[in-house]
Design a protein around this motif. Structure first.
Motif, PDB file in Angstrom:
ATOM      1  N   ASN A 129      -3.195  -0.919  -9.576  1.00 59.35           N
ATOM      2  CA  ASN A 129      -3.412  -1.153 -11.015  1.00 59.35           C
ATOM      3  C   ASN A 129      -3.193  -2.682 -11.009  1.00 59.35           C
ATOM      4  N   PRO A 130      -4.482  -3.389 -11.300  1.00 59.06           N
ATOM      5  CA  PRO A 130      -4.356  -4.593 -11.609  1.00 59.06           C
ATOM      6  C   PRO A 130      -3.343  -5.359 -12.479  1.00 59.06           C
ATOM      7  N   GLU A 131      -3.073  -4.642 -13.620  1.00 58.75           N
ATOM      8  CA  GLU A 131      -2.276  -5.041 -14.645  1.00 58.75           C
ATOM      9  C   GLU A 131      -0.821  -5.273 -13.885  1.00 58.75           C
ATOM     10  N   PHE A 132      -0.563  -4.387 -12.886  1.00 59.45           N
ATOM     11  CA  PHE A 132       0.797  -4.497 -12.561  1.00 59.45           C
ATOM     12  C   PHE A 132       1.239  -6.051 -11.865  1.00 59.45           C
ATOM     13  N   TYR A 133       0.100  -6.405 -11.161  1.00 62.32           N
ATOM     14  CA  TYR A 133       0.069  -7.723 -10.439  1.00 62.32           C
ATOM     15  C   TYR A 133       0.187  -9.005 -11.658  1.00 62.32           C
ATOM     16  N   ILE A 134      -0.692  -8.749 -12.443  1.00 60.69           N
ATOM     17  CA  ILE A 134      -0.917  -9.943 -13.382  1.00 60.69           C
ATOM     18  C   ILE A 134       0.405 -10.143 -14.379  1.00 60.69           C
ATOM     19  N   ALA A 135       1.158  -9.074 -14.620  1.00 58.22           N
ATOM     20  CA  ALA A 135       2.365  -9.100 -15.506  1.00 58.22           C
ATOM     21  C   ALA A 135       3.641  -9.136 -14.499  1.00 58.22           C
ATOM     22  N   MET A 136       3.614  -9.386 -13.231  1.00 58.69           N
ATOM     23  CA  MET A 136       4.631  -9.354 -12.289  1.00 58.69           C
ATOM     24  C   MET A 136       5.628 -10.489 -12.485  1.00 58.69           C
ATOM     25  N   GLU A 137       7.070 -10.395 -12.784  1.00 56.91           N
ATOM     26  CA  GLU A 137       8.058 -11.232 -13.013  1.00 56.91           C
ATOM     27  C   GLU A 137       8.787 -11.169 -11.875  1.00 56.91           C
ATOM     28  N   LEU A 138       9.560 -12.542 -11.734  1.00 53.52           N
ATOM     29  CA  LEU A 138      10.693 -12.663 -10.603  1.00 53.52           C
ATOM     30  C   LEU A 138      11.570 -13.340 -11.304  1.00 53.52           C
ATOM     31  N   GLY A 139      12.757 -12.733 -11.530  1.00 50.20           N
ATOM     32  CA  GLY A 139      14.017 -13.699 -12.274  1.00 50.20           C
ATOM     33  C   GLY A 139      13.776 -13.981 -13.619  1.00 50.20           C
ATOM     34  N   GLY A 140      12.844 -12.997 -14.216  1.00 51.60           N
ATOM     35  CA  GLY A 140      12.522 -13.239 -15.842  1.00 51.60           C
ATOM     36  C   GLY A 140      11.209 -14.464 -15.828  1.00 51.60           C
ATOM     37  N   VAL A 141      10.888 -14.816 -14.520  1.00 55.34           N
ATOM     38  CA  VAL A 141       9.675 -15.910 -14.788  1.00 55.34           C
ATOM     39  C   VAL A 141       8.360 -15.113 -14.232  1.00 55.34           C
ATOM     40  N   SER A 142       7.332 -15.423 -15.083  1.00 56.65           N
ATOM     41  CA  SER A 142       6.108 -14.783 -14.744  1.00 56.65           C
ATOM     42  C   SER A 142       5.629 -15.403 -13.358  1.00 56.65           C
ATOM     43  N   VAL A 143       5.217 -14.569 -12.385  1.00 59.65           N
ATOM     44  CA  VAL A 143       4.530 -15.103 -11.049  1.00 59.65           C
ATOM     45  C   VAL A 143       3.202 -14.658 -10.996  1.00 59.65           C
ATOM     46  N   GLY A 144       2.605 -13.750 -12.146  1.00 55.89           N
ATOM     47  CA  GLY A 144       1.220 -13.295 -11.999  1.00 55.89           C
ATOM     48  C   GLY A 144       0.228 -14.113 -11.273  1.00 55.89           C
ATOM     49  N   LEU A 145       0.259 -15.309 -11.809  1.00 51.63           N
ATOM     50  CA  LEU A 145      -0.602 -16.231 -11.178  1.00 51.63           C
ATOM     51  C   LEU A 145      -0.950 -16.452  -9.735  1.00 51.63           C
ATOM     52  N   TYR A 146       0.381 -16.478  -9.059  1.00 51.67           N
ATOM     53  CA  TYR A 146       0.676 -16.641  -7.811  1.00 51.67           C
ATOM     54  C   TYR A 146       0.369 -15.404  -7.025  1.00 51.67           C
ATOM     55  N   VAL A 147       0.647 -14.373  -7.666  1.00 46.11           N
ATOM     56  CA  VAL A 147       0.460 -12.922  -6.989  1.00 46.11           C
ATOM     57  C   VAL A 147      -1.072 -12.811  -6.944  1.00 46.11           C
ATOM     58  N   VAL A 148      -2.116 -13.225  -8.023  1.00 43.22           N
ATOM     59  CA  VAL A 148      -3.148 -13.118  -8.094  1.00 43.22           C
ATOM     60  C   VAL A 148      -3.745 -14.126  -6.840  1.00 43.22           C
ATOM     61  N   LEU A 149      -3.310 -15.034  -6.852  1.00 43.10           N
ATOM     62  CA  LEU A 149      -4.101 -16.156  -5.731  1.00 43.10           C
ATOM     63  C   LEU A 149      -3.754 -15.455  -4.451  1.00 43.10           C
ATOM     64  N   PHE A 150      -2.540 -14.926  -4.208  1.00 40.93           N
ATOM     65  CA  PHE A 150      -2.136 -14.461  -2.792  1.00 40.93           C
ATOM     66  C   PHE A 150      -3.261 -13.215  -2.514  1.00 40.93           C
ATOM     67  N   ILE A 151      -3.156 -12.323  -3.650  1.00 37.66           N
ATOM     68  CA  ILE A 151      -4.296 -11.097  -3.375  1.00 37.66           C
ATOM     69  C   ILE A 151      -5.609 -11.581  -2.958  1.00 37.66           C
ATOM     70  N   VAL A 152      -6.056 -12.627  -3.480  1.00 34.39           N
ATOM     71  CA  VAL A 152      -7.582 -13.111  -3.517  1.00 34.39           C
ATOM     72  C   VAL A 152      -7.519 -13.773  -1.862  1.00 34.39           C
ATOM     73  N   PHE A 153      -6.572 -14.252  -1.395  1.00 30.31           N
ATOM     74  CA  PHE A 153      -6.337 -14.725  -0.085  1.00 30.31           C
ATOM     75  C   PHE A 153      -6.302 -13.393   0.745  1.00 30.31           C
ATOM     76  N   ALA A 154      -5.511 -12.821   0.366  1.00 30.20           N
ATOM     77  CA  ALA A 154      -4.975 -11.475   1.482  1.00 30.20           C
ATOM     78  C   ALA A 154      -6.297 -10.693   1.625  1.00 30.20           C
ATOM     79  N   GLU A 155      -7.253 -10.668   0.795  1.00 24.48           N
ATOM     80  CA  GLU A 155      -8.388  -9.862   0.767  1.00 24.48           C
ATOM     81  C   GLU A 155      -9.332 -10.176   2.073  1.00 24.48           C
ATOM     82  N   THR A 156      -9.117 -11.298   2.427  1.00 21.43           N
ATOM     83  CA  THR A 156     -10.016 -11.948   3.499  1.00 21.43           C
ATOM     84  C   THR A 156      -9.289 -12.588   4.490  1.00 21.43           C
ATOM     85  N   GLY A 157      -8.118 -13.390   4.187  1.00 19.00           N
ATOM     86  CA  GLY A 157      -7.327 -14.159   4.864  1.00 19.00           C
ATOM     87  C   GLY A 157      -6.564 -13.255   5.956  1.00 19.00           C
ATOM     88  N   LEU A 158      -6.213 -12.155   5.363  1.00 18.69           N
ATOM     89  CA  LEU A 158      -5.185 -11.257   6.129  1.00 18.69           C
ATOM     90  C   LEU A 158      -5.831 -10.058   6.536  1.00 18.69           C
TER      91      LEU A 158
END
Length: 232
Positions: A11-40
């Protein structure tokens, strides 16, 4: 995490709305997933296309913790550029792996994370379309994961690969993110429809659009196989 459901992973919304310690990390998760699709080369199950479309809808929320530009277009363009760069880096890593040790994948046993048939399908696809395969594969699940690896295995000219890599990454990122952002605004202002309330439908539509070509290709392949065997 007590209410975590494994279904959330697709579910894409799960990654976009992800938080860590109350801080939104959705952007970094999105960027990592884009990288992971080909880089990993293990991210073929991740929601790439639908993730970018929804990222366009939530563009303001994603970039505001990094830097919020007053211009609406500026925020969307910044997000799309960051995603494109992640895609470029991911493809580059995939190409490097294919060039250095791609032979390992052909000997690797199938697992949940890796299917040899996907590698073979990507090879056939790449041989048919050449450099254009890098662009086309960007918009097709599974193929975009293995296309850069195949490019490395067949020793595609590095300068040619870099050109198609950059072009495909920017086309993919900007088209999907811009589509998500501006279609959201259009439906909201013209039809009073909030696309955020219809995320499930949007995901199903995007998945159908991106997977139908693969299904058709698979069915055609099955029909051709008996005929080929008969002729032999």
């Amino acid at each position: 995490m007590d209410n975590f459901d494994w279904k959330q992973l697709i579910n894409p919304e799960f990654y976009i709305a992800m938080e860590l310690g109350g801080v939104s990390v959705g952007l970094y998760v999105v960027l990592f997933i884009v990288f992971a699709e080909t880089g990993l080369f293990a991210g073929f199950f991740l929601p790439g296309d639908s993730l970018l479309f929804l990222a366009g809808i939530y563009s303001r929320e994603l970039v505001e913790n990094l830097i919020l530009i007053e211009s609406d277009f500026g925020n969307v363009a910044l997000l799309a550029t960051l995603v494109a760069i992640s895609g470029i880096i991911g493809n580059t890593v995939g190409y490097w792996f294919g060039a250095k040790s791609g032979w390992y994948l052909y000997k690797k046993e199938d697992s949940f994370w890796f299917k040899k048939k996907y590698l073979e399908q990507s090879r056939v696809f790449f041989e048919k379309y050449g450099g254009k395969a890098i662009i086309i594969a960007r918009f097709m699940p599974i193929l975009r994961t293995f296309a850069p690896i195949i490019a490395g295995i067949v020793q595609m000219d590095k300068k040619r690969f870099v050109f198609y890599n950059i072009l495909s990454s920017f086309l993919w990122a900007f088209s999907l993110i811009m589509a998500g952002h501006y279609l959201y605004g259009l439906f909201l202002t013209k039809f009073d429809i909030d696309l955020k309330s219809h995320i499930e439908v949007i995901i199903l539509i995007i998945v159908a659009i991106t997977t139908i070509p693969l299904v058709i290709k698979f069915l055609k392949g099955n029909k051709e196989t008996p005929e080929n065997k008969t002729e032999e």
